[in-house]
Design a protein around this motif. Structure first.
Motif, PDB file in Angstrom:
ATOM      1  N   VAL A   1       0.776  -1.243  -0.244  1.00 58.97           N
ATOM      2  CA  VAL A   1      -0.102  -0.019  -0.059  1.00 58.97           C
ATOM      3  C   VAL A   1       0.841   1.287  -0.088  1.00 58.97           C
ATOM      4  N   GLU A   2       0.665   2.143  -1.163  1.00 61.34           N
ATOM      5  CA  GLU A   2       1.505   3.285  -1.006  1.00 61.34           C
ATOM      6  C   GLU A   2       1.353   3.827   0.273  1.00 61.34           C
ATOM      7  N   ASN A   3       2.505   4.683   0.765  1.00 63.54           N
ATOM      8  CA  ASN A   3       2.654   5.361   1.916  1.00 63.54           C
ATOM      9  C   ASN A   3       2.528   4.609   3.183  1.00 63.54           C
ATOM     10  N   SER A   4       2.508   3.394   2.996  1.00 61.81           N
ATOM     11  CA  SER A   4       2.402   2.547   4.513  1.00 61.81           C
ATOM     12  C   SER A   4       3.870   2.201   4.766  1.00 61.81           C
ATOM     13  N   LEU A   5       4.099   1.786   6.131  1.00 66.00           N
ATOM     14  CA  LEU A   5       5.316   1.191   6.550  1.00 66.00           C
ATOM     15  C   LEU A   5       5.262  -0.322   6.553  1.00 66.00           C
ATOM     16  N   HIS A   6       6.009  -1.185   6.399  1.00 68.95           N
ATOM     17  CA  HIS A   6       6.246  -2.489   6.540  1.00 68.95           C
ATOM     18  C   HIS A   6       7.116  -2.901   7.804  1.00 68.95           C
ATOM     19  N   ILE A   7       6.309  -3.531   8.748  1.00 69.03           N
ATOM     20  CA  ILE A   7       7.056  -4.060   9.831  1.00 69.03           C
ATOM     21  C   ILE A   7       6.339  -5.259  10.019  1.00 69.03           C
TER      22      ILE A   7
END
Length: 127
Positions: A51-57
């Motif tokens: 997802v654009e503008n999401s951060l992956h953790i």
């Protein structure tokens, strides 16, 4: 000793956490009012996109990365004054993860109902 089922854990968490829908999450991102965190595994992102503008953790690293003493946290990758909005593929892992964030002391945390499935059907851009 009684061992709780996943269904019981999720049901209990859902009573204590904030749930938002994909449209509400989109507005929060648009208004720069949240950290949108994708907790799916890397393989899931490779298959379906992110997802654009999401951060992956990934879910397995969430407590480590969001520990106030972590390098990730110290490097201001997360704005701790904004709501933590989590999502996974369908909403189970993110519900449990928000409960964990509450246990860590995060007061502004929510999860997206329906997870990536709902997000991909909304206004969010998948990249």
């Amino acid at each position: 000793m009684t061992i709780k089922s996943l269904q019981t854990l999720v049901s209990e968490a859902m009573q204590e956490i904030k749930t938002i829908n994909a449209d509400e999450a989109f507005e929060m991102v648009k208004d720069n009012n949240c950290n949108l965190i994708d907790i799916r595994e890397a393989q899931e992102l490779e298959k379906t996109g992110s997802v654009e503008n999401s951060l992956h953790i990934s879910r397995g690293m969430l407590e480590i990365f969001l520990d106030p003493n972590s390098a990730f946290f110290q490097q201001s990758k997360i704005d701790q004054d904004k709501e933590m909005v989590l999502f996974c593929a369908g909403g189970v892992r993110s519900a449990l993860a928000v409960k964990t964030l509450q246990n860590m002391g995060y007061e502004k945390a929510s999860h997206v109902e329906g997870g990536f499935g709902a997000i991909s059907q909304s206004k969010f851009k998948i990249v």
